[in-house]
Scaffold this active site. Sequence first.
Site, PDB file in Angstrom:
ATOM      1  N   LYS A 146      45.535  -9.483  26.472  1.00 16.81           N
ATOM      2  CA  LYS A 146      46.300  -9.629  25.589  1.00 16.81           C
ATOM      3  C   LYS A 146      47.316  -8.346  24.773  1.00 16.81           C
ATOM      4  O   LYS A 146      48.136  -7.886  24.428  1.00 16.81           O
ATOM      5  CB  LYS A 146      45.627 -10.049  24.343  1.00 16.81           C
ATOM      6  CG  LYS A 146      45.519 -11.014  24.461  1.00 16.81           C
ATOM      7  CD  LYS A 146      44.162 -11.601  22.905  1.00 16.81           C
ATOM      8  CE  LYS A 146      43.515 -13.073  23.269  1.00 16.81           C
ATOM      9  NZ  LYS A 146      42.510 -13.545  22.923  1.00 16.81           N
TER      10      LYS A 146
ATOM     11  N   ASP B 195      40.177 -11.205  28.973  1.00 19.80           N
ATOM     12  CA  ASP B 195      41.348 -12.011  28.404  1.00 19.80           C
ATOM     13  C   ASP B 195      41.948 -10.943  27.265  1.00 19.80           C
ATOM     14  O   ASP B 195      42.944 -10.714  26.622  1.00 19.80           O
ATOM     15  CB  ASP B 195      40.600 -12.847  27.013  1.00 19.80           C
ATOM     16  CG  ASP B 195      40.659 -13.384  26.139  1.00 19.80           C
ATOM     17  OD1 ASP B 195      41.717 -13.908  26.281  1.00 19.80           O
ATOM     18  OD2 ASP B 195      40.631 -12.206  25.344  1.00 19.80           O
TER      19      ASP B 195
END
Lengths: 412, 412
Positions: free
Chosen positions: B205, B201
């Site tokens: 980003k 995750d």
Amino acid sequence: MFVIKIGLLGLGTVGKGVYNIINNEKGYYFQTEADAPQIVKILVTDTNKDRGNDLDYSLLTTDPDDILLDNTIDIVVAVMGGGEPELKYVLRALNNKKHVVTANKQIISDNMALLLSTAKENNVSLMFEASVGGGIPIIDTMQQLLKINRINNVTGILNGTTNFILSQMSQHRSSFDDALKVAQQMGFAEADPTADVMGFDVSRKLSILSSLAYNHIIKDENIYKRGITSIAAADIEMTRMNGYVLKYVAQSFLKGDKYYTAVAPALIKESTELAVVNNEYNVIILNGNIIGEIKVSGKGAGQNPTANAVVGDIIYILEKKSPIEADFSNPIRNGGMDEFRGKYYFRFRVENSAQFSSVFDCVDKYVEKKDAIYQKGNLFFFTEEIASSVALKIENETTKICENIFFARVIE
Amino acid sequence: MFVIKIGLLGLGTVGKGVYNIINNEKGYYFQTEADAPQIVKILVTDTNKDRGNDLDYSLLTTDPDDILLDNTIDIVVAVMGGGEPELKYVLRALNNKKHVVTANKQIISDNMALLLSTAKENNVSLMFEASVGGGIPIIDTMQQLLKINRINNVTGILNGTTNFILSQMSQHRSSFDDALKVAQQMGFAEADPTADVMGFDVSRKLSILSSLAYNHIIKDENIYKRGITSIAAADIEMTRMNGYVLKYVAQSFLKGDKYYTAVAPALIKESTELAVVNNEYNVIILNGNIIGEIKVSGKGAGQNPTANAVVGDIIYILEKKSPIEADFSNPIRNGGMDEFRGKYYFRFRVENSAQFSSVFDCVDKYVEKKDAIYQKGNLFFFTEEIASSVALKIENETTKICENIFFARVIE
């Protein structure tokens, strides 16, 4: 090719920074855009002064009308500082249908409604990102937040000079006067530091942020302010031993139909986001009803960060984005200091046992639960939660007993 | 009256948040603007599912083409999550000349160049503020900064789940497994936490932020990542005793024509701005060549903050602001991990004296100066400054000796 023309009012620290970003190949936008705007005229008080080699001296003028009445100039950048004549110039520029970008917190704080409505009437933009927090994009962030959120709290460290002084006192266990001298030597404080250390600079910034946040003009003169000059090395030491850091905090909040504002030193719990912002850095915390807490920090002063904010506003205008929207019709009123409740810290310099007893009795009268410490001629108290009005009463009565007092609210 | 029409793809946590802000009188803009946009169609997988009372069920459809092929819909909000079919839907929406706002970090990270160029070809906007940092306005802040500055460093805590787990471990001295359970019970971690705790995750980003910051597509799969699952209570304790806090840090920087990226646990000096960001909060620090360091923090996850970012993008489009500008032609290349130099912390669980000696000899071979501590079956080292390649060599060799190892770079 059509090129936007800029007139610069003032060529001090910020003005030179703006000139450098635009002309001396420092700013990316101006390196890459073929039709980037140009500075065509600069107002100064002395055209003969030596200002270095990287400047086109033919742009200098001492006549403001060379800029304000020049119909080919689209944007006026006002970076002189102080009240008049800059306010007069800005109004004249707006009325001559020129966009204005300014870093002047005094004229914005004192005349925000007038200046914004004058801009609106003339269908031009007035931008002032650089007036608060140096390079920190706080006005823009707040404008974006307000489109969705209602903001009910603005808290920040908004003055680099005083934050530098307090950081110095904390790091080197120095006195206020010694820390101020270092700040002056390093260019972080002016020869006359009054506006910084007494809170006038901070309260102007808090006035600007709070007026925009709550849709109501909150005048600088109605903001409670207390300076940091009575902070002693003993305060830094005692607060540190109890897990706190002393910071100069600007805070405002809404509660029902009242607003509350204060600029005052405060004890901040160590290892929190306000506590760790040191030296010339500033931080602003906004609380929105949907987004929650947003914090923005960065250099709150200095040539490049502040000039960056000014040039950012220029680009914002070039890109025809929506101007600052301001509606000051929210019918709220000043609630004074009443809602600033909290634990309080007090220090009294007591010279003899009579002073000791009188001070002790006074605090005892108003505060039931407190911790008292006597150390090296100082009497310290950490109180239970009390209203700020009670703290002010204690201050008021004890100043009749002893001269050297410091007190501050505790923000957990 | 002409009203902008929105089609919503997905009605999960974020989708419902967007619906609430627009329809349930939560967002200021939609309370006050007479011609505010309306959600006219919502794609779901099951129209019969109970989704509470505050929803107009007649808007629900299971056919994506009801939105993607409806010529009256101007803006598509894509908040389904995962890869396909959302990528396909977004491309179809863009090609049908609809603006797209998405919170989907996976499709943005994997296809940023394609999606942005498709938007540009069709003269519409693609916005994805909500894909990084929840409510934090980081994409917008970065876009503004880049108009003037070159960014050379992006550092942040970008995952609320793992930051919550590390905060729990720190506050309650609990094990990783116990902290994960609490996070799952409180809704901060999913039943399968792999993407969060292994860094997938976060690296997506970091890929999005770094690609925009450095004008070069930096693929998620090329980002070095190490998870946090091997952190033990003993690591929290030992690092704390030495003045550090363990955080899961995403970092990238430019050096010459090479970029360096890593997602890895790190020891952060206590009372610094990375160290004090706890629980579900995220923080991003950008370093610009003119403005200096800018830090933005806020809630990195959750319904309202993320929905706030989505709706902020919708308003941005309504106000016809310039779309995200992206130029990925900067000829930089991946420098690997070489430039991640620093002091390193190592912990080895050693079961007997033979293991102890073998581990000690291995570290000794690579690191001249270090502090070694043996405590309750764990052998700890704080090294002098070494390259990350050396740290990885030590890890590689010692995993042959003992199973339970944790190491991390120290960021002062």
